[in-house]
Motif scaffolding. Structure first.
Motif, PDB file in Angstrom:
ATOM      1  N   ALA A  51      13.486  13.718  -0.827  1.00  0.00           N
ATOM      2  CA  ALA A  51      12.343  13.818   0.074  1.00  0.00           C
ATOM      3  C   ALA A  51      11.224  12.858  -0.303  1.00  0.00           C
ATOM      4  N   VAL A  52      11.088  12.541  -1.601  1.00  0.00           N
ATOM      5  CA  VAL A  52       9.981  11.691  -2.043  1.00  0.00           C
ATOM      6  C   VAL A  52      10.122  10.278  -1.484  1.00  0.00           C
ATOM      7  N   ASP A  53      11.301   9.679  -1.660  1.00  0.00           N
ATOM      8  CA  ASP A  53      11.521   8.337  -1.113  1.00  0.00           C
ATOM      9  C   ASP A  53      11.494   8.357   0.411  1.00  0.00           C
ATOM     10  N   GLY A  54      11.990   9.444   1.008  1.00  0.00           N
ATOM     11  CA  GLY A  54      11.957   9.563   2.454  1.00  0.00           C
ATOM     12  C   GLY A  54      10.533   9.589   2.983  1.00  0.00           C
ATOM     13  N   VAL A  89      12.768   1.744   0.798  1.00  0.00           N
ATOM     14  CA  VAL A  89      11.509   2.042   0.115  1.00  0.00           C
ATOM     15  C   VAL A  89      11.747   3.085  -0.976  1.00  0.00           C
ATOM     16  N   SER A  90      11.332   2.764  -2.191  1.00  0.00           N
ATOM     17  CA  SER A  90      11.480   3.687  -3.325  1.00  0.00           C
ATOM     18  C   SER A  90      10.129   3.867  -4.009  1.00  0.00           C
ATOM     19  N   VAL A  91       9.895   5.061  -4.497  1.00  0.00           N
ATOM     20  CA  VAL A  91       8.638   5.369  -5.179  1.00  0.00           C
ATOM     21  C   VAL A  91       8.718   4.929  -6.640  1.00  0.00           C
ATOM     22  N   LEU A  92       7.659   4.272  -7.108  1.00  0.00           N
ATOM     23  CA  LEU A  92       7.528   3.862  -8.506  1.00  0.00           C
ATOM     24  C   LEU A  92       6.385   4.648  -9.149  1.00  0.00           C
ATOM     25  N   PRO A  93       6.312   4.685 -10.483  1.00  0.00           N
ATOM     26  CA  PRO A  93       5.187   5.364 -11.136  1.00  0.00           C
ATOM     27  C   PRO A  93       3.860   4.757 -10.700  1.00  0.00           C
ATOM     28  N   SER A  94       2.852   5.610 -10.518  1.00  0.00           N
ATOM     29  CA  SER A  94       1.529   5.140 -10.114  1.00  0.00           C
ATOM     30  C   SER A  94       0.897   4.297 -11.208  1.00  0.00           C
ATOM     31  N   LEU A 104      13.692   4.662  11.785  1.00  0.00           N
ATOM     32  CA  LEU A 104      13.445   5.271  10.479  1.00  0.00           C
ATOM     33  C   LEU A 104      14.640   6.149  10.155  1.00  0.00           C
ATOM     34  N   ARG A 105      15.443   5.708   9.206  1.00  0.00           N
ATOM     35  CA  ARG A 105      16.703   6.390   8.928  1.00  0.00           C
ATOM     36  C   ARG A 105      16.473   7.607   8.027  1.00  0.00           C
ATOM     37  N   ARG A 106      16.895   8.765   8.518  1.00  0.00           N
ATOM     38  CA  ARG A 106      16.790  10.009   7.760  1.00  0.00           C
ATOM     39  C   ARG A 106      18.127  10.730   7.804  1.00  0.00           C
ATOM     40  N   TRP A 107      18.505  11.318   6.678  1.00  0.00           N
ATOM     41  CA  TRP A 107      19.817  11.949   6.587  1.00  0.00           C
ATOM     42  C   TRP A 107      19.692  13.408   6.201  1.00  0.00           C
ATOM     43  N   ARG A 108      20.510  14.208   6.861  1.00  0.00           N
ATOM     44  CA  ARG A 108      20.542  15.631   6.556  1.00  0.00           C
ATOM     45  C   ARG A 108      21.512  15.937   5.422  1.00  0.00           C
ATOM     46  N   ARG A 109      22.463  15.053   5.225  1.00  0.00           N
ATOM     47  CA  ARG A 109      23.448  15.229   4.143  1.00  0.00           C
ATOM     48  C   ARG A 109      23.769  13.872   3.541  1.00  0.00           C
ATOM     49  N   PRO A 110      24.121  13.822   2.246  1.00  0.00           N
ATOM     50  CA  PRO A 110      24.342  12.545   1.552  1.00  0.00           C
ATOM     51  C   PRO A 110      25.368  11.638   2.227  1.00  0.00           C
ATOM     52  N   THR A 111      26.399  12.212   2.831  1.00  0.00           N
ATOM     53  CA  THR A 111      27.446  11.372   3.430  1.00  0.00           C
ATOM     54  C   THR A 111      26.909  10.526   4.584  1.00  0.00           C
ATOM     55  N   GLU A 112      25.843  10.994   5.256  1.00  0.00           N
ATOM     56  CA  GLU A 112      25.281  10.238   6.368  1.00  0.00           C
ATOM     57  C   GLU A 112      24.629   8.945   5.906  1.00  0.00           C
ATOM     58  N   ALA A 113      24.207   8.899   4.638  1.00  0.00           N
ATOM     59  CA  ALA A 113      23.540   7.708   4.127  1.00  0.00           C
ATOM     60  C   ALA A 113      24.464   6.499   4.096  1.00  0.00           C
ATOM     61  N   LEU A 114      25.768   6.730   4.082  1.00  0.00           N
ATOM     62  CA  LEU A 114      26.727   5.628   4.067  1.00  0.00           C
ATOM     63  C   LEU A 114      26.612   4.778   5.322  1.00  0.00           C
ATOM     64  N   ASP A 115      26.119   5.353   6.400  1.00  0.00           N
ATOM     65  CA  ASP A 115      25.988   4.624   7.658  1.00  0.00           C
ATOM     66  C   ASP A 115      24.967   3.491   7.550  1.00  0.00           C
ATOM     67  N   VAL A 146      14.215   1.056   8.519  1.00  0.00           N
ATOM     68  CA  VAL A 146      13.579   1.454   7.265  1.00  0.00           C
ATOM     69  C   VAL A 146      14.235   2.740   6.782  1.00  0.00           C
ATOM     70  N   ALA A 147      14.484   2.818   5.476  1.00  0.00           N
ATOM     71  CA  ALA A 147      15.048   4.037   4.887  1.00  0.00           C
ATOM     72  C   ALA A 147      14.476   4.228   3.495  1.00  0.00           C
ATOM     73  N   GLY A 148      14.549   5.449   2.996  1.00  0.00           N
ATOM     74  CA  GLY A 148      14.172   5.709   1.621  1.00  0.00           C
ATOM     75  C   GLY A 148      15.216   5.158   0.671  1.00  0.00           C
ATOM     76  N   GLY A 149      14.782   4.793  -0.531  1.00  0.00           N
ATOM     77  CA  GLY A 149      15.703   4.219  -1.504  1.00  0.00           C
ATOM     78  C   GLY A 149      16.724   5.210  -2.018  1.00  0.00           C
ATOM     79  N   GLY A 150      16.427   6.483  -1.937  1.00  0.00           N
ATOM     80  CA  GLY A 150      17.363   7.528  -2.337  1.00  0.00           C
ATOM     81  C   GLY A 150      17.469   8.566  -1.238  1.00  0.00           C
ATOM     82  N   ASN A 151      18.219   9.625  -1.518  1.00  0.00           N
ATOM     83  CA  ASN A 151      18.410  10.673  -0.512  1.00  0.00           C
ATOM     84  C   ASN A 151      17.352  11.776  -0.591  1.00  0.00           C
TER      85      ASN A 151
END
Length: 237
Positions: free
Chosen positions: A46-49, A171-176, A147-158, A39-44
């Motif tokens: 904190a909200v999606d994370g 997982v990405s956040v949508l408007p409530s 649960l995939r978490r990245w400290r820097r954007p380049t790690e997300a490529l993994d 599982v990972a956030g849809g973006g890099n």
């Protein structure tokens, strides 16, 4: 072929989401127990994370037994986890120094066999390590979640690299949902099932986990023809 080889087909238990369009896309009608999932956030950001972490907590809340949660950063907000049904007294937190240590703890948790689920927060996950985790999960029937978490954007490529995980989610956040009075409605997520072994990729717009860890279809989408079915993609073997 299995009878010729003298092996038996492994009967895998599943944890249904209780959302028919999601369960219909998953082999066996739910999220496989005794398996590794990613599982990972849809973006890099904190909200999606945070949404990804709550998605995982909601899954863990619906299993039985203690939950092992391995971390490298002590920033998991326990009250938010409790709000999606995962009580504090069910969670055993292990703070490790780096990804290697987290993965070692995750493997030991899966090997133990007495847990509801074992979660490990990691930036990188190799095919070799994921295969080992998958085997440990199969042996004991415990669900493993990376649960995939990245400290820097380049790690997300993994996250695009192949692993042995049964499923891979984003997982990405949508408007409530809008309310008839001032305030914030129930949170909504876009769940992307981007890999499913022996299944298909799909995505789903859902209301976020409730106090028992359960997802639901938004009321304004549940009756729309086609929306509730998700968008099917190519088969993922």
């Amino acid at each position: 072929m299995e009878s010729i080889e003298g092996t038996k087909r492994r009967i895998r238990k599943v944890l249904p989401f209780g959302v028919p369009p999601m369960d219909e896309k998953l082999p066996g009608g739910g999220l496989a127990m005794g398996a590794l999932h990613e599982v990972a956030g849809g973006g890099n950001g904190a909200v999606d994370g945070a949404a990804a972490a709550l998605f995982v907590a909601g899954i863990a809340a619906r299993t039985r037994g203690q939950i092992l949660w391995c971390i490298t950063r002590s920033d998991l907000f326990a009250p938010a986890v409790a709000q999606v049904g995962l009580a504090p007294d069910r969670v055993i937190y292990v703070e490790a120094g780096d990804d290697k240590a987290v993965l070692a703890c995750l493997e030991e948790g899966l090997r133990h066999g007495g847990l509801g689920a074992a979660v490990g927060e990691v930036a990188r996950l190799s095919m070799t390590v994921s295969r080992r985790l998958q085997l440990r999960a199969e042996e004991t029937g415990t669900m493993g979640i990376a649960l995939r978490r990245w400290r820097r954007p380049t790690e997300a490529l993994d996250f695009g690299q192949p692993t042995a995980a049964m499923t891979r989610w984003r997982v990405s956040v949508l408007p409530s949902a809008p309310l008839p009075v001032p305030g914030v409605g129930r949170h909504r997520w876009l769940l992307e099932l981007i890999r499913c072994r022996a299944g298909e990729s799909a995505d789903f717009e859902v209301d976020a986990c409730d106090a028992k860890g359960r997802l639901s279809l938004p009321s304004d989408l549940a009756n729309r023809s086609g929306t509730a079915e998700g968008r099917s993609g190519r088969a993922a073997g």
